[in-house]
Design an enzyme around this catalytic site. Structure first.
Site, PDB file in Angstrom:
ATOM      1  N   GLU A 232      10.516  49.044  54.849  1.00  0.00           N
ATOM      2  CA  GLU A 232      12.358  49.390  55.283  1.00  0.00           C
ATOM      3  C   GLU A 232      12.233  50.816  55.594  1.00  0.00           C
ATOM      4  OE1 GLU A 232      14.067  48.060  52.778  1.00  0.00           O
ATOM      5  OE2 GLU A 232      12.146  46.306  52.594  1.00  0.00           O
ATOM      6  N   GLU A 241      21.376  53.153  57.921  1.00  0.00           N
ATOM      7  CA  GLU A 241      20.789  51.618  58.133  1.00  0.00           C
ATOM      8  C   GLU A 241      21.877  51.802  59.554  1.00  0.00           C
ATOM      9  OE1 GLU A 241      23.355  47.388  57.023  1.00  0.00           O
ATOM     10  OE2 GLU A 241      23.797  49.382  55.402  1.00  0.00           O
ATOM     11  N   ASN A 279      26.037  50.984  43.206  1.00  0.00           N
ATOM     12  CA  ASN A 279      24.755  51.292  42.915  1.00  0.00           C
ATOM     13  C   ASN A 279      23.890  53.354  43.314  1.00  0.00           C
ATOM     14  OD1 ASN A 279      23.263  49.001  42.881  1.00  0.00           O
ATOM     15  ND2 ASN A 279      22.988  48.828  44.688  1.00  0.00           N
TER      16      ASN A 279
END
Length: 379
Positions: A232, A241, A279
């Site tokens: 990841e 990101e 989240n």
């Protein structure tokens, strides 16, 4: 774009694909007395009011109560870390009565059987945790009187759950099944943000992680977690990101709490790229950290970052049918951890190259830990 549903994992890609869409996943781990018997250590376990964990009347009969008592240096208070996850006194093991996982279940002395009710994790936060129950060794009613019975209880961080246990005497000082040297071998080019100390500090959040089952199972789970993290984050290189154009997309205004940190504040961060306002809210609530209002903690505090990963790994199943933790502990295999992390994009032939990348890392990490990777590697 369509309004996302508040599920835990939505569409996601690895940072190797520039993280065009990220989502949430797992991380962190649990510290354990997992050293070789050659490193066994012995000594008192002291806690509330400076008193010691004591075997009543110094009896080694099965079922003898374990209690709090003035420290006196006798064999009734001499506990050894045997190297197999047990804590032993007078030749027997600290045991949860009737294999109970309920709050208030008493502890006792009993013949060592290898049962889950005799496994204990000593965390960096000085908790002593039974992973099967995910509960802490606790002084009943916070009572420091001599003879007060010890029990297991939901971990609260209270003084009646803090202990000074025997040092490991060698081996891996953190207690985690992955040593710092092995961690560095796995991630030779990692970003300095992803510290080993940050990881081990996060372990107390979910003590069952890499602390449940046999030594083989513990190492396999640690390798599986770190292999998925490796994929990841491009080898623990990426903290946030990479595609900034996606940042405004992760705010679901249909949630009653909205996006108090800003429309573009909930982009992917951390070892498994936690994203979306709901989240951050769910992970923060579970961890007791206000991530909804301060999502930047995930990219600024290594321990918080690892904890968000651990939160996913231990509590969320994403597009799968089980949590990654359950997949490894119950023998479903590494392939099911992939399904729970990114199965909707990778499994069932959708992206075999991405699956192979994860499997290759898992096999490499299992080899570093000296353990077989087991079966069912693919999804």
């Amino acid at each position: 774009m369509p309004t996302p549903l508040p599920c835990t994992i939505l569409r996601r890609r690895s940072p190797l694909a520039r993280l065009t869409v990220s989502a949430v996943l797992a991380l962190a781990l649990s510290a354990l007395f997992a050293v070789s018997p050659a490193w066994a250590a012995e000594g008192q376990i002291s806690g509330l009011a400076g008193k010691c964990v004591d075997v009543a009347a110094a009896s080694n009969a099965n079922g003898t109560a374990v209690q709090l008592y003035d420290c006196n240096g006798t064999n009734a208070q001499k506990w050894s870390n045997s190297g197999d996850g047990t804590l032993r006194a007078l030749g027997k093991c600290l045991d949860v009565v009737d294999r109970s996982t309920a709050n208030g279940a008493a502890v006792q002395l009993w013949d060592c059987s290898g049962g889950a009710n005799q496994q204990w994790v000593v965390t960096g936060a000085r908790d002593i945790v039974n992973p099967a129950a995910n509960k802490c060794l606790d002084v009943r009613d916070n009572n420091s009187a001599n003879g007060t019975r010890l029990q297991i209880w939901t971990c609260t961080g209270g003084a009646n759950q803090k202990w000074n246990a025997p040092a490991s005497g060698g081996g891996n000082p953190s207690g985690f099944v992955v040593s710092e040297a092995q961690f560095n071998q796995m991630f030779p080019n990692r970003n300095s943000f992803y510290t080993y100390s940050g990881l081990t500090a996060a372990l107390s959040a979910y003590p069952g992680f890499a602390g449940t089952g046999s030594d083989t199972t513990k190492k396999q789970e640690a390798a599986a977690f770190l292999a998925n993290v490796n994929h990841e984050t491009g080898g623990l290189v990426y903290v946030v990101e990479q595609n900034t154009a996606n940042y405004p997309h992760y705010c679901d205004w249909n949630q009653p709490y909205g996006c108090p940190a800003g429309q573009a504040a909930y982009y992917g961060r951390g070892p498994i790229q936690l994203s979306w306002n709901f989240n951050y809210k769910a992970a923060g609530d579970a961890l007791g950290i206000d991530l909804l209002n301060n999502p930047w903690l995930v990219q600024n505090d290594a321990s918080v970052a690892w904890k968000t990963g651990l939160w996913y790994w231990n509590t969320q199943s994403g597009p799968g049918t089980m949590t990654p933790h359950a997949a490894m502990v119950n023998g479903a295999g590494f392939g099911q951890t992939i399904r729970s992390i990114n199965g909707s994009l990778e499994c069932d032939g959708r992206n075999p190259a991405q699956v192979q990348s994860r499997v290759d890392a898992y096999q490499r990490f299992a080899s570093i830990l000296g353990v077989s990777p087991g079966n069912n590697l693919y999804c």
